[in-house]
Design a protein around this motif. Structure first.
Motif, PDB file in Angstrom:
ATOM      1  N   GLN A  44      40.204  41.848 -17.347  1.00 51.72           N
ATOM      2  CA  GLN A  44      40.599  40.457 -17.087  1.00 51.72           C
ATOM      3  C   GLN A  44      41.373  40.303 -15.781  1.00 51.72           C
ATOM      4  O   GLN A  44      42.279  39.487 -15.681  1.00 51.72           O
ATOM      5  CB  GLN A  44      41.420  39.904 -18.260  1.00 51.72           C
ATOM      6  N   ASP A  45      41.032  41.093 -14.771  1.00 51.57           N
ATOM      7  CA  ASP A  45      41.676  41.013 -13.460  1.00 51.57           C
ATOM      8  C   ASP A  45      40.667  40.432 -12.465  1.00 51.57           C
ATOM      9  O   ASP A  45      40.099  41.140 -11.636  1.00 51.57           O
ATOM     10  CB  ASP A  45      42.152  42.393 -13.020  1.00 51.57           C
ATOM     11  N   VAL A  46      40.455  39.127 -12.571  1.00 53.09           N
ATOM     12  CA  VAL A  46      39.389  38.457 -11.830  1.00 53.09           C
ATOM     13  C   VAL A  46      39.663  38.457 -10.319  1.00 53.09           C
ATOM     14  O   VAL A  46      38.741  38.630  -9.530  1.00 53.09           O
ATOM     15  CB  VAL A  46      39.209  37.014 -12.362  1.00 53.09           C
ATOM     16  N   ASN A  47      40.903  38.282  -9.918  1.00 56.04           N
ATOM     17  CA  ASN A  47      41.218  38.244  -8.496  1.00 56.04           C
ATOM     18  C   ASN A  47      40.922  39.575  -7.806  1.00 56.04           C
ATOM     19  O   ASN A  47      40.336  39.610  -6.723  1.00 56.04           O
ATOM     20  CB  ASN A  47      42.684  37.866  -8.278  1.00 56.04           C
ATOM     21  N   TYR A  48      41.312  40.664  -8.432  1.00 59.14           N
ATOM     22  CA  TYR A  48      41.044  41.983  -7.860  1.00 59.14           C
ATOM     23  C   TYR A  48      39.545  42.267  -7.847  1.00 59.14           C
ATOM     24  O   TYR A  48      39.015  42.845  -6.892  1.00 59.14           O
ATOM     25  CB  TYR A  48      41.806  43.051  -8.635  1.00 59.14           C
ATOM     26  N   ALA A  49      38.841  41.850  -8.889  1.00 62.04           N
ATOM     27  CA  ALA A  49      37.391  42.037  -8.938  1.00 62.04           C
ATOM     28  C   ALA A  49      36.697  41.253  -7.827  1.00 62.04           C
ATOM     29  O   ALA A  49      35.748  41.743  -7.219  1.00 62.04           O
ATOM     30  CB  ALA A  49      36.851  41.604 -10.294  1.00 62.04           C
ATOM     31  N   ALA A  50      37.187  40.043  -7.547  1.00 56.02           N
ATOM     32  CA  ALA A  50      36.614  39.254  -6.457  1.00 56.02           C
ATOM     33  C   ALA A  50      36.850  39.928  -5.116  1.00 56.02           C
ATOM     34  O   ALA A  50      35.971  39.931  -4.240  1.00 56.02           O
ATOM     35  CB  ALA A  50      37.207  37.855  -6.455  1.00 56.02           C
ATOM     36  N   ALA A  51      38.016  40.515  -4.930  1.00 59.17           N
ATOM     37  CA  ALA A  51      38.308  41.230  -3.687  1.00 59.17           C
ATOM     38  C   ALA A  51      37.408  42.453  -3.536  1.00 59.17           C
ATOM     39  O   ALA A  51      36.889  42.716  -2.437  1.00 59.17           O
ATOM     40  CB  ALA A  51      39.775  41.640  -3.654  1.00 59.17           C
ATOM     41  N   VAL A  52      37.190  43.175  -4.618  1.00 56.52           N
ATOM     42  CA  VAL A  52      36.297  44.338  -4.575  1.00 56.52           C
ATOM     43  C   VAL A  52      34.879  43.903  -4.241  1.00 56.52           C
ATOM     44  O   VAL A  52      34.197  44.524  -3.424  1.00 56.52           O
ATOM     45  CB  VAL A  52      36.351  45.109  -5.915  1.00 56.52           C
ATOM     46  N   ALA A  53      34.412  42.830  -4.853  1.00 55.89           N
ATOM     47  CA  ALA A  53      33.060  42.334  -4.587  1.00 55.89           C
ATOM     48  C   ALA A  53      32.920  41.863  -3.141  1.00 55.89           C
ATOM     49  O   ALA A  53      31.890  42.104  -2.499  1.00 55.89           O
ATOM     50  CB  ALA A  53      32.720  41.200  -5.542  1.00 55.89           C
ATOM     51  N   PHE A  54      33.939  41.204  -2.623  1.00 53.62           N
ATOM     52  CA  PHE A  54      33.904  40.752  -1.225  1.00 53.62           C
ATOM     53  C   PHE A  54      33.856  41.943  -0.279  1.00 53.62           C
ATOM     54  O   PHE A  54      33.070  41.953   0.676  1.00 53.62           O
ATOM     55  CB  PHE A  54      35.131  39.881  -0.928  1.00 53.62           C
TER      56      PHE A  54
END
Length: 78
Positions: A44-54
């Protein structure tokens, strides 16, 4: 060649299926996409996941650009 590189970085289905069969063989960070998925939906760490995807997209873009430059140089030198 570029599509193969992109596909390698975006590998997701195989580790996800194998995780269910052999949970000790596949870690949560097996591939970058699998890592981002686990960050977003398991931890449930959506912000970190978005950074990894970017960052994954940025790395793919840079590597694709470098491969394209190399192919273009090789084609004009022959």
């Amino acid at each position: 060649m570029i599509f193969s590189i992109i596909g390698t970085f975006q590998l997701f289905n195989e580790p996800a299926l194998l995780k269910g069969i052999a949970p000790t063989a596949i870690s949560n960070g097996f591939t970058p996409n699998f890592y981002a998925y686990n960050l977003a939906f398991v931890n449930q760490d959506v912000n970190y996941a978005a950074a990894v995807a970017f960052l994954l997209g940025l790395v793919i873009a840079v590597i694709s650009y470098l491969v394209q430059l190399r192919v273009n140089r090789g084609g004009t030198a022959n």
